[in-house]
Design an enzyme around this catalytic site. Structure first.
Site, PDB file in Angstrom:
ATOM      1  N   GLU A 155       2.989  -2.291   0.173  1.00 19.44           N
ATOM      2  CA  GLU A 155       3.232  -4.119   0.611  1.00 19.44           C
ATOM      3  C   GLU A 155       2.100  -3.802   1.340  1.00 19.44           C
ATOM      4  O   GLU A 155       1.536  -5.059   1.103  1.00 19.44           O
ATOM      5  CB  GLU A 155       4.568  -3.326   1.399  1.00 19.44           C
ATOM      6  CG  GLU A 155       5.569  -3.453   0.331  1.00 19.44           C
ATOM      7  CD  GLU A 155       7.327  -3.389   0.731  1.00 19.44           C
ATOM      8  OE1 GLU A 155       7.052  -2.494   2.129  1.00 19.44           O
ATOM      9  OE2 GLU A 155       7.904  -4.732   0.348  1.00 19.44           O
ATOM     10  N   GLU A 167      11.189   3.924  -2.949  1.00 19.48           N
ATOM     11  CA  GLU A 167      12.029   3.409  -2.373  1.00 19.48           C
ATOM     12  C   GLU A 167      13.515   3.504  -3.551  1.00 19.48           C
ATOM     13  O   GLU A 167      14.261   4.020  -2.761  1.00 19.48           O
ATOM     14  CB  GLU A 167      11.986   1.687  -2.055  1.00 19.48           C
ATOM     15  CG  GLU A 167      11.147   1.941  -0.965  1.00 19.48           C
ATOM     16  CD  GLU A 167       9.438   1.390  -1.395  1.00 19.48           C
ATOM     17  OE1 GLU A 167       9.244   1.622  -1.733  1.00 19.48           O
ATOM     18  OE2 GLU A 167       9.157   0.715  -0.435  1.00 19.48           O
TER      19      GLU A 167
END
Ligand code: 1HE
Length: 257
Positions: free
Chosen positions: A112, A132
């Site tokens: 990210e 995740e």
């Protein structure tokens, strides 16, 4: 601009080097590091023309520091994610372009952060993943907006549903990085790119970082109007006029030179 234990900064030739420096934890990102990144990217000295974000050790970043992932309430979870959003916006909308040098793990929150940078150079050891999905959580650092924009929602969905890992080579093919290079050569390549960026007219760099992403978000009519306004502003700058004269009088490089 000081030195933090987990982030080192250095200025050379108008380039600000920002180094994630927590190799013993594979540059996992805790709240202090996110706050420090935001503080650094919010106060770029005016002489800086380009930023290079790199890392100590074999990995760019193992993402969110999972040891800090305690039981959070719903409200705390939202604040935590919004803290990442704010910090990563300071990277995306930094005053100058940001080149990231990737190697080893570029996963979860690490990916990210990389996605908030403007150019990504990947050494051949780089691998990309969004664990995740496997950790039972969801991206919270802007990945659903930025990573899906880089590679498409379908590929991002696959990465999270299946734990798929992309190599440096495949990552370059699908748009996770714009460049790929041999191991240990990422900084040299980033410096070469920074050299080109610093040679551009400042208004061109500004437009690419501040205006292009907003045009992409806008509807077609508004986007085209913003483009016209930006084009007119850029061409009006003395720097642009000088560059055009230089070309027309044979003093400028041709394309590809
Ligand atoms: C960590 C972390 C971490 C390593 N948080 N401590 N991210 C992940 O799910 C990735 C988890 N990490 C890994 O899969 C591996 O560590 C790596 C593939 C990145 C590297 O493997 P390796 O063999 O080089 O290192 P290691 O032995 O696994 O880790 C070395 C140490 O770093 C070890 O601690 P130690 O005290 O036992 O030495 C690890 O516990 C520690 N470490 N990664 C905390 N991530 C805004 S929301 C974003 C959400 C996410 O990012 S989720 C994805 C989290």
């Amino acid at each position: 601009m000081g030195e933090n234990k987990k982030i080192q900064t250095e200025i050379t030739d108008q380039v600000l080097y920002i180094k994630l420096d927590r190799p013993e934890k594979r540059n996992a990102i805790n709240d202090d590091i996110i706050a420090e990144l935001e503080a650094i990217f919010s106060q770029i000295p005016s002489e800086i023309k380009c930023i290079i974000l790199h890392s100590t050790g074999k990995h760019f970043s193992a993402g969110l520091d999972l040891s800090a992932l305690r039981e959070r309430s719903l409200t705390e979870g939202i604040y935590h994610s919004r803290m990442w959003h704010k910090a990563l916006d300071t990277i995306q909308y930094a005053s100058v372009p940001v080149v990231a040098v990737l190697k080893g793990a570029c996963v979860g929150g690490g990916l990210e952060i990389a996605a908030a940078c403007h150019i990504r150079v990947a050494e051949k050891s780089t691998f990309y993943a969004l664990p995740e999905g496997q950790r039972g959580i969801f991206v919270g650092g802007g990945g659903s907006v930025r990573i899906s924009k880089l590679i498409g929602a379908a590929r991002m969905t696959d990465m999270m549903l299946t734990g798929r890992v992309y190599t440096a080579e495949d990552g370059e093919k699908i748009g996770l990085s714009q460049y790929i290079c041999e191991e240990g050569e990422g900084l040299t390549k980033a410096r070469e790119i920074a050299h080109k960026i610093t040679a551009n007219a400042p208004m061109t760099n500004y437009a690419l970082i501040q205006v292009l992403p907003r045009i992409v978000e806008a509807g077609k009519d508004s986007g085209l109007m913003m483009e016209s306004l930006m084009a007119a502003i850029a061409q009006e700058a003395p720097e642009a006029k000088k560059r055009l004269h230089d070309f027309l009088e044979g003093r400028a490089k041709k394309v590809g030179e």
